[in-house]
Design a protein around this motif. Sequence first.
Motif, PDB file in Angstrom:
ATOM      1  N   LEU A 119      41.133  46.855  35.242  1.00 11.33           N
ATOM      2  CA  LEU A 119      42.446  46.246  34.988  1.00 11.33           C
ATOM      3  C   LEU A 119      42.300  44.892  34.304  1.00 11.33           C
ATOM      4  CD1 LEU A 119      44.210  47.112  38.367  1.00 11.33           C
ATOM      5  CD2 LEU A 119      44.540  48.229  36.143  1.00 11.33           C
ATOM      6  N   VAL A 120      41.364  44.080  34.775  1.00 15.13           N
ATOM      7  CA  VAL A 120      41.151  42.751  34.198  1.00 15.13           C
ATOM      8  C   VAL A 120      40.762  42.875  32.722  1.00 15.13           C
ATOM      9  CG1 VAL A 120      39.637  40.707  34.265  1.00 15.13           C
ATOM     10  CG2 VAL A 120      40.643  41.596  36.378  1.00 15.13           C
ATOM     11  N   ALA A 121      40.036  43.911  32.385  1.00 12.64           N
ATOM     12  CA  ALA A 121      39.622  44.113  30.989  1.00 12.64           C
ATOM     13  C   ALA A 121      40.824  44.278  30.061  1.00 12.64           C
ATOM     14  CB  ALA A 121      38.707  45.331  30.886  1.00 12.64           C
ATOM     15  N   ARG A 122      41.951  44.669  30.595  1.00 14.77           N
ATOM     16  CA  ARG A 122      43.173  44.855  29.790  1.00 14.77           C
ATOM     17  C   ARG A 122      43.963  43.560  29.596  1.00 14.77           C
ATOM     18  NH1 ARG A 122      45.588  50.457  32.316  1.00 14.77           N
ATOM     19  NH2 ARG A 122      43.739  51.721  31.926  1.00 14.77           N
ATOM     20  N   ASP A 124      44.625  39.640  28.364  1.00 10.71           N
ATOM     21  CA  ASP A 124      44.160  38.832  27.237  1.00 10.71           C
ATOM     22  C   ASP A 124      43.421  37.604  27.774  1.00 10.71           C
ATOM     23  OD1 ASP A 124      46.007  36.659  27.734  1.00 10.71           O
ATOM     24  OD2 ASP A 124      47.555  37.701  26.579  1.00 10.71           O
ATOM     25  N   ARG A 125      42.783  36.878  26.894  1.00  6.34           N
ATOM     26  CA  ARG A 125      41.962  35.724  27.281  1.00  6.34           C
ATOM     27  C   ARG A 125      42.772  34.697  28.079  1.00  6.34           C
ATOM     28  NH1 ARG A 125      37.107  33.545  25.174  1.00  6.34           N
ATOM     29  NH2 ARG A 125      37.180  35.202  23.635  1.00  6.34           N
ATOM     30  N   GLY A 126      44.010  34.434  27.666  1.00 11.32           N
ATOM     31  CA  GLY A 126      44.845  33.449  28.370  1.00 11.32           C
ATOM     32  C   GLY A 126      45.163  33.875  29.794  1.00 11.32           C
ATOM     33  N   GLU A 127      45.432  35.167  29.986  1.00 11.59           N
ATOM     34  CA  GLU A 127      45.713  35.664  31.338  1.00 11.59           C
ATOM     35  C   GLU A 127      44.476  35.568  32.227  1.00 11.59           C
ATOM     36  OE1 GLU A 127      49.142  38.997  30.335  1.00 11.59           O
ATOM     37  OE2 GLU A 127      47.036  39.456  29.888  1.00 11.59           O
ATOM     38  N   LYS A 128      43.319  35.893  31.664  1.00  5.86           N
ATOM     39  CA  LYS A 128      42.073  35.782  32.432  1.00  5.86           C
ATOM     40  C   LYS A 128      41.803  34.323  32.800  1.00  5.86           C
ATOM     41  CE  LYS A 128      39.901  39.763  30.247  1.00  5.86           C
ATOM     42  NZ  LYS A 128      38.868  40.217  29.303  1.00  5.86           N
ATOM     43  N   THR A 129      42.042  33.416  31.859  1.00  8.10           N
ATOM     44  CA  THR A 129      41.844  31.993  32.117  1.00  8.10           C
ATOM     45  C   THR A 129      42.799  31.500  33.191  1.00  8.10           C
ATOM     46  OG1 THR A 129      41.042  31.623  29.868  1.00  8.10           O
ATOM     47  CG2 THR A 129      41.869  29.695  31.051  1.00  8.10           C
ATOM     48  N   ALA A 130      44.043  31.948  33.141  1.00  6.32           N
ATOM     49  CA  ALA A 130      45.032  31.533  34.141  1.00  6.32           C
ATOM     50  C   ALA A 130      44.604  31.962  35.541  1.00  6.32           C
ATOM     51  CB  ALA A 130      46.404  32.116  33.801  1.00  6.32           C
ATOM     52  N   ILE A 131      44.119  33.193  35.663  1.00  2.01           N
ATOM     53  CA  ILE A 131      43.652  33.666  36.979  1.00  2.01           C
ATOM     54  C   ILE A 131      42.442  32.858  37.416  1.00  2.01           C
ATOM     55  CG2 ILE A 131      42.627  35.603  38.222  1.00  2.01           C
ATOM     56  CD1 ILE A 131      44.437  37.443  36.499  1.00  2.01           C
ATOM     57  N   SER A 132      41.499  32.661  36.512  1.00  2.86           N
ATOM     58  CA  SER A 132      40.300  31.899  36.831  1.00  2.86           C
ATOM     59  C   SER A 132      40.639  30.477  37.278  1.00  2.86           C
ATOM     60  CB  SER A 132      39.367  31.865  35.616  1.00  2.86           C
ATOM     61  OG  SER A 132      38.200  31.170  35.908  1.00  2.86           O
ATOM     62  N   THR A 133      41.590  29.866  36.608  1.00  2.00           N
ATOM     63  CA  THR A 133      42.016  28.504  36.935  1.00  2.00           C
ATOM     64  C   THR A 133      42.690  28.451  38.307  1.00  2.00           C
ATOM     65  OG1 THR A 133      42.288  28.007  34.592  1.00  2.00           O
ATOM     66  CG2 THR A 133      43.445  26.575  36.134  1.00  2.00           C
ATOM     67  N   ALA A 134      43.364  29.530  38.691  1.00  2.00           N
ATOM     68  CA  ALA A 134      44.076  29.563  39.978  1.00  2.00           C
ATOM     69  C   ALA A 134      43.149  29.809  41.166  1.00  2.00           C
ATOM     70  CB  ALA A 134      45.157  30.635  39.942  1.00  2.00           C
ATOM     71  N   LEU A 135      41.955  30.333  40.951  1.00  2.00           N
ATOM     72  CA  LEU A 135      41.073  30.703  42.059  1.00  2.00           C
ATOM     73  C   LEU A 135      40.769  29.556  43.024  1.00  2.00           C
ATOM     74  CD1 LEU A 135      38.624  33.206  40.334  1.00  2.00           C
ATOM     75  CD2 LEU A 135      40.586  33.709  41.802  1.00  2.00           C
ATOM     76  N   PRO A 136      40.425  28.351  42.549  1.00  2.00           N
ATOM     77  CA  PRO A 136      40.166  27.267  43.512  1.00  2.00           C
ATOM     78  C   PRO A 136      41.391  26.932  44.379  1.00  2.00           C
ATOM     79  CG  PRO A 136      39.251  26.702  41.368  1.00  2.00           C
ATOM     80  CD  PRO A 136      40.089  27.937  41.176  1.00  2.00           C
TER      81      PRO A 136
END
Length: 155
Positions: A119-122, A124-136
């Motif tokens: 699912l994550v592979a689908r 875009d880069r901005g969505e992946k970055t947003a999730i990554s930024t929210a993890l902490p």
Amino acid sequence: MSVESQDAELDVGELTGVLENFTRMFISLPSLERLSFTTLSVLHRLEGGGPRRLTELTASEQVTQSAITQIVIKLERQGYVRRTPDPTDRRAVLVDITSQGSAIVKNRRGDRIDRLDELVARLDRGEKTAISTALPALTRLVELDHARSREHDES
């Protein structure tokens, strides 16, 4: 209590809805070892936190003593948990996960990672970055909840 945070940038009501939907999706991702949610939750709690008394499992899983006893009996018969005397109180028992129970948790986690990766592979880069930024921040929410639970247990 207001649904919206005092911080205008975060709508706690929206966050709650998204997390509820994500949790339902996340729980159903693995196709391995189809067990009830509470049964799986008990295995995950024991895998991550070590042996627990039945009363602790009853409280953490928010079910009745009778329900948790039945779940533990079933898991014990399947070889996923074992009960041993509590060394601090011989009247009580501790429930611990077996290597077979740990394998279920690990296999489901691996399956979940594989399916979520698809699912994550689908995204875009901005969505992946947003999730990554929210993890902490999400990790910090979990830590705050654990601290609150410890404070509640001590009072």
